[in-house]
Motif scaffolding. Structure first.
Motif, short mmCIF file in Angstrom:
data_model
loop_
_atom_site.label_atom_id
_atom_site.label_comp_id
_atom_site.label_asym_id
_atom_site.label_seq_id
_atom_site.Cartn_x
_atom_site.Cartn_y
_atom_site.Cartn_z
N UNK A 71 0.75 -1.43 -0.06
CA UNK A 71 -0.12 0.06 -0.13
C UNK A 71 0.76 1.33 0.02
N UNK A 72 2.24 1.16 0.25
CA UNK A 72 3.02 2.49 0.38
C UNK A 72 4.32 1.82 0.22
N UNK A 73 5.22 2.81 0.07
CA UNK A 73 6.86 2.57 0.06
C UNK A 73 7.35 4.05 0.00
N UNK A 74 8.44 3.76 1.16
CA UNK A 74 9.24 5.00 1.33
C UNK A 74 10.17 4.95 0.22
N UNK A 75 10.43 6.52 -0.26
CA UNK A 75 11.40 6.73 -1.24
C UNK A 75 12.62 6.10 -0.69
N UNK A 76 13.56 5.67 -1.88
CA UNK A 76 14.89 5.15 -1.62
C UNK A 76 15.94 6.22 -0.91
N UNK A 77 15.58 6.78 0.20
CA UNK A 77 16.57 7.76 0.80
C UNK A 77 16.90 7.27 2.17
N UNK A 78 17.95 7.82 2.53
CA UNK A 78 18.45 7.19 3.82
C UNK A 78 17.52 7.61 5.00
N UNK A 79 17.68 6.78 6.00
CA UNK A 79 16.79 6.67 7.23
C UNK A 79 16.84 8.44 7.79
N UNK A 80 15.83 8.54 8.54
CA UNK A 80 15.71 9.88 8.99
C UNK A 80 16.91 10.33 10.02
N UNK A 81 17.23 9.13 10.84
CA UNK A 81 18.03 9.44 11.87
C UNK A 81 19.49 9.81 11.12
N UNK A 82 19.83 9.41 9.90
CA UNK A 82 21.09 9.92 9.31
C UNK A 82 21.04 10.66 8.04
N UNK A 83 19.63 11.03 7.52
CA UNK A 83 19.53 11.82 6.33
C UNK A 83 19.80 13.36 6.67
N UNK A 84 20.73 13.74 6.05
CA UNK A 84 21.13 15.27 6.24
C UNK A 84 21.53 15.68 4.72
N UNK A 85 20.55 16.06 3.88
CA UNK A 85 20.86 16.05 2.30
C UNK A 85 21.73 17.06 2.04
N UNK A 86 21.78 18.00 2.86
CA UNK A 86 22.68 19.36 2.41
C UNK A 86 24.04 19.36 3.50
N UNK A 87 24.41 18.44 4.05
CA UNK A 87 25.47 18.53 5.04
C UNK A 87 26.72 19.01 4.29
N UNK A 88 26.73 18.63 2.92
CA UNK A 88 28.00 18.98 2.34
C UNK A 88 27.60 20.06 0.99
N UNK A 89 26.58 20.80 1.19
CA UNK A 89 25.91 21.84 0.23
C UNK A 89 24.98 20.90 -0.91
N UNK A 90 25.43 21.07 -2.02
CA UNK A 90 24.86 20.24 -3.28
C UNK A 90 23.35 20.68 -3.43
N UNK A 91 23.13 22.09 -3.23
CA UNK A 91 21.80 22.38 -3.53
C UNK A 91 21.64 22.87 -4.94
N UNK A 92 20.32 22.18 -5.43
CA UNK A 92 19.99 22.33 -6.91
C UNK A 92 19.58 23.70 -7.32
N UNK A 93 20.46 24.79 -7.13
CA UNK A 93 20.39 25.87 -7.67
C UNK A 93 21.40 26.25 -8.79
N UNK A 94 21.13 27.29 -9.66
CA UNK A 94 22.43 27.81 -10.54
C UNK A 94 23.63 27.70 -10.35
N UNK A 95 24.02 27.86 -8.86
CA UNK A 95 25.26 28.13 -8.68
C UNK A 95 25.51 26.54 -7.72
N UNK A 96 24.72 25.79 -7.37
CA UNK A 96 24.85 24.63 -6.32
C UNK A 96 24.96 25.30 -5.02
N UNK A 97 24.66 26.43 -4.64
CA UNK A 97 24.78 26.81 -3.28
C UNK A 97 23.43 27.29 -2.91
#
Length: 712
Positions: free
Chosen positions: A514-540
């Motif tokens: 009935x459902x599925x979590x997207x294939x992303x790290x678990x909430x207790x380790x998921x820090x998507x921008x710990x090292x930047x990587x923003x989807x802007x023209x500059x990447x920042x």
């Protein structure tokens, strides 16, 4: 995808409504009829609970006032008088009338109008876009909700899902900004509550006293529309007091030096004068937010609903980068996790089918568009409404009624009930409820795909939105097989199943679970921008937005995928405070005609205007209420339970006064969603709402609204 329906079964379902929670449901069927629904206890986010709106969804399915057959108007427009006809007759009438209009005035004389009365990949926001783009109809710009905030967000951090909502459980400091969580995002609350039990501090920023504010460690009540001054003053304090994470700023942002110079003017004293919040409280808020890491901000959809709402979101989007909050799970900003879903919007919108140069009309201007107040050539001669009830959710209610009453306007409405808008239809078409159709739901509040399986056959002759547009395509002679795709084909073609976030997810898994979590790290380790990587023209993080050079814009998702004829008006590259246009508090001169600011938030038991005709939900909400502070009520000789008239130059409505501290002095609060047909004066708060748009993305300005109140 549809299979033989069982007479007795428990069917996996999903709530269809425009809500961030997108609950997984279990639909109970006995003898071929839905006997009840319950939350799916296995779903990690919604955890087996449904809200007051949907917990008795079977009452919606079998409501005695369901529209079950095509009907043709038999009385004056607005009378609600209809006679039953066949689907063949209804479709033939639509085809005949539309072809005549196109021959006389061209296809742009036809205007579609829709939003998210039903949400989902198959039957939701985009279901009619390919059809109307192929038809050549006027493009409908749908900026009712989150368009302005999304423009601001994308300009600053890009289309990132941001922090995982479940990671709020690991936050040390949480700000809920313009978000009444317990009424409009209730399934996020357990994660906030878990953080609180572990010592996190909760701050709620909202002019209105709500159930959510009652749970806060600190409730800040800025004057409506002044939050931008508060956010910029927080930036001022963080920079001036050296609370900036310079390593993160230097590596992952652009425009810091310009922002630093720019916010020198936005002192806590300036913000205190604008917002009414003490300057020292503002300083303490900024310090605590910067130092109690990881810190999180959850913004609600109401945040954009004033003149400067977009620039407010731009300022807020800078805050997590300034203090390095993105470094850890539980830190950052939560706006719309839907950015994580690999939706193939091109296949849903089919903007490539639109005729270049096709005009665009913002839905906020519907009343003006139908009454000749907009310079339209050709004028609107046909209106097709689905997934929406504009007479209650749009502004300019009086003029909109006048426009809908035009005898020369051919109006078709697809609906489940005889709504206020449906009463003005020439043809009324029956729409299915969620248990009568298949769909697959992405979410704008969590990271799970949720499957909805059809549980029972459609009642009467109701059809799903997808089936409706298949039939219309046949009537209009569209021979491209694209327009006859099955629901399952739409599902499979509308997601990128090869995307990294979809690895391990299949239709077979969704059908079984009935459902599925997207294939992303678990909430207790998921820090998507710990090292930047923003989807802007500059990447920042762009504190100085490069996209501002192109001027104001609406994301194509909110305008049928269409990118042409954008606003393009100048936009400040740095977050800039714009005061409210109709504050009604700070700037109201003695004796002003409209000295009060009115807010019209969501009702607890309605979903916009859905459920406002249901006995159970109406019993909870009672009739239209107006919350007033004793200071304002006493000055007008008003007591609780008095009938009052709320008015401004745009219109008026009648409500029952409720006097107390739910509303701050100078502010009145009128929950929205009540129908005109059941209102005492045949008008609702929408009659007073301004038609002017906010600063970014065509946002509405519900909360930038000056009124007066008197005993009725």
């Amino acid at each position: 995808m549809t299979t033989m329906l069982a007479q007795d079964a428990t069917v996996l379902g999903a709530c269809p409504h425009d809500c961030p929670d997108t609950c997984s449901m279990l639909v109970k069927v006995a003898n071929g009829k839905v006997t009840g629904v319950q939350g799916n206890p296995a779903h990690p986010f919604t955890q087996g609970r449904l809200c007051a709106k949907t917990s008795h969804y079977q009452e919606r399915v079998y409501h005695p006032e369901r529209v079950l057959y095509p009907m043709r108007r038999s009385g004056p427009k607005g009378s609600g008088q209809f006679e039953r006809i066949s689907w063949d007759e209804a479709l033939a009438t639509i085809g005949e009338r539309w072809r005549a209009i196109i021959k006389a005035d061209g296809p742009t004389a036809i205007l579609p109008y829709s939003y998210l009365g039903t949400q989902g990949i198959v039957n939701g926001l985009t279901v009619g876009d390919p059809f109307f783009n192929q038809l050549g109809a006027t493009i409908s710009e749908r900026t009712f909700c989150d368009s302005g905030a999304s423009t601001a967000y994308v300009m600053t951090v890009g289309p990132t899902p941001g922090m995982d909502p479940e990671s709020l459980a690991h936050s040390r400091f949480i700000i809920l900004w313009a978000c009444n969580l317990l009424s409009t995002n209730a399934h996020l609350w357990p994660f906030v509550d878990q953080a609180r039990k572990q010592g996190a501090k909760l701050v709620v920023i909202d002019p209105v006293k709500t159930g959510t504010t009652a749970m806060a460690d600190l409730h800040l009540r800025p004057r409506p529309g002044t939050d931008g001054a508060l956010a910029l003053a927080m930036i001022h304090v963080i920079i001036r007091e050296g609370l900036v994470d310079r390593d993160y700023v230097d590596r992952h942002t652009i425009g810091f030096d310009e922002l630093s110079a720019h916010v020198a003017q936005y002192t806590p004293e300036f913000a205190a004068d604008e917002t009414g919040i003490d300057a020292e409280v503002i300083r303490t808020l900024a310090r605590d937010y910067a130092t109690a890491q990881p810190s999180a901000i959850r913004i609600g959809v109401a945040i954009e609903r004033s003149a400067g709402g977009g620039q407010l979101v731009r300022a807020i989007a800078c805050l997590p980068a300034l203090v390095g909050a993105w470094r850890r799970p539980g830190g950052g900003l939560l706006q719309l996790p839907l950015w994580a879903f690999p939706v193939r919007w091109d296949r849903l919108h089919r903007a490539d089918l639109a005729t270049p140069g096709t005009r665009v009309i913002n839905q906020w201007k519907l009343g003006a568009a139908l009454t000749g107040s907009l310079p339209l050539d050709p004028p609107i001669r046909a209106l097709f409404v689905y997934n929406s009830n504009p007479l209650v959710v749009a502004p300019d209610q009086l003029r909109l009624q006048q426009g809908l009453a035009r005898e020369d306007l051919f109006t078709v409405v697809s609906e489940q009930f005889m709504t206020d808008t449906a009463r003005y239809a020439d043809l009324l078409l029956p729409a299915t409820t969620q248990v009568e159709q298949d769909d697959l739901m992405f979410s704008w509040g969590h990271l799970y795909l949720t499957l909805n399986r059809q549980a029972v056959p459609p009642q009467g002759e109701a059809v799903s939105n997808a089936e409706l547009f298949r039939r219309l395509a046949t009537v209009m002679g569209f021979d491209d097989p694209f327009f006859q795709r099955s629901d399952e084909t739409i599902l499979r073609e509308s997601l990128d199943w090869d995307a990294p976030t979809m690895q391990g997810i299949s239709m077979e898994l969704l059908e079984a679970q009935g459902y599925a979590r997207l294939n992303l790290p678990a909430a207790d380790v998921f820090a998507p921008h710990a090292e930047g990587g923003f989807p802007t023209p500059s990447g920042k993080v762009e504190m100085k937005a490069s996209m501002a050079a192109g001027g104001n814009f609406v994301l194509p998702t909110f305008r049928q995928g269409y990118g042409e004829l954008q606003d393009g008006s100048p936009v400040p590259a740095l977050p800039t405070y714009q005061p409210p246009r109709e504050s009604g508090i700070r700037d109201a001169a003695p004796g002003a005609r409209h000295p009060l600011a009115m807010m019209s938030p969501k009702s607890h038991s309605f979903l916009n205007s859905s459920y406002a005709n249901h006995r159970r939900q109406l019993a909870r909400e009672s009739e239209q209420r107006l919350f007033m502070n004793p200071v304002d009520a006493d000055a007008r000789g008003i007591r609780s339970d008095d009938l009052v008239r709320v008015r401004n130059a745009r219109g008026s409505f009648v409500a029952v006064a409720k006097v107390g501290d739910d509303a701050m002095p100078g502010v009145v609060v009128a929950p929205m969603g009540y129908w005109i047909a059941s209102s005492r004066a045949k008008a609702t708060p929408a009659a007073l709402n301004p038609t002017v748009l906010g600063d970014l993305g065509g946002a509405p300005t519900f909360s930038d609204n000056a009124v007066e109140v008197e005993r009725a």
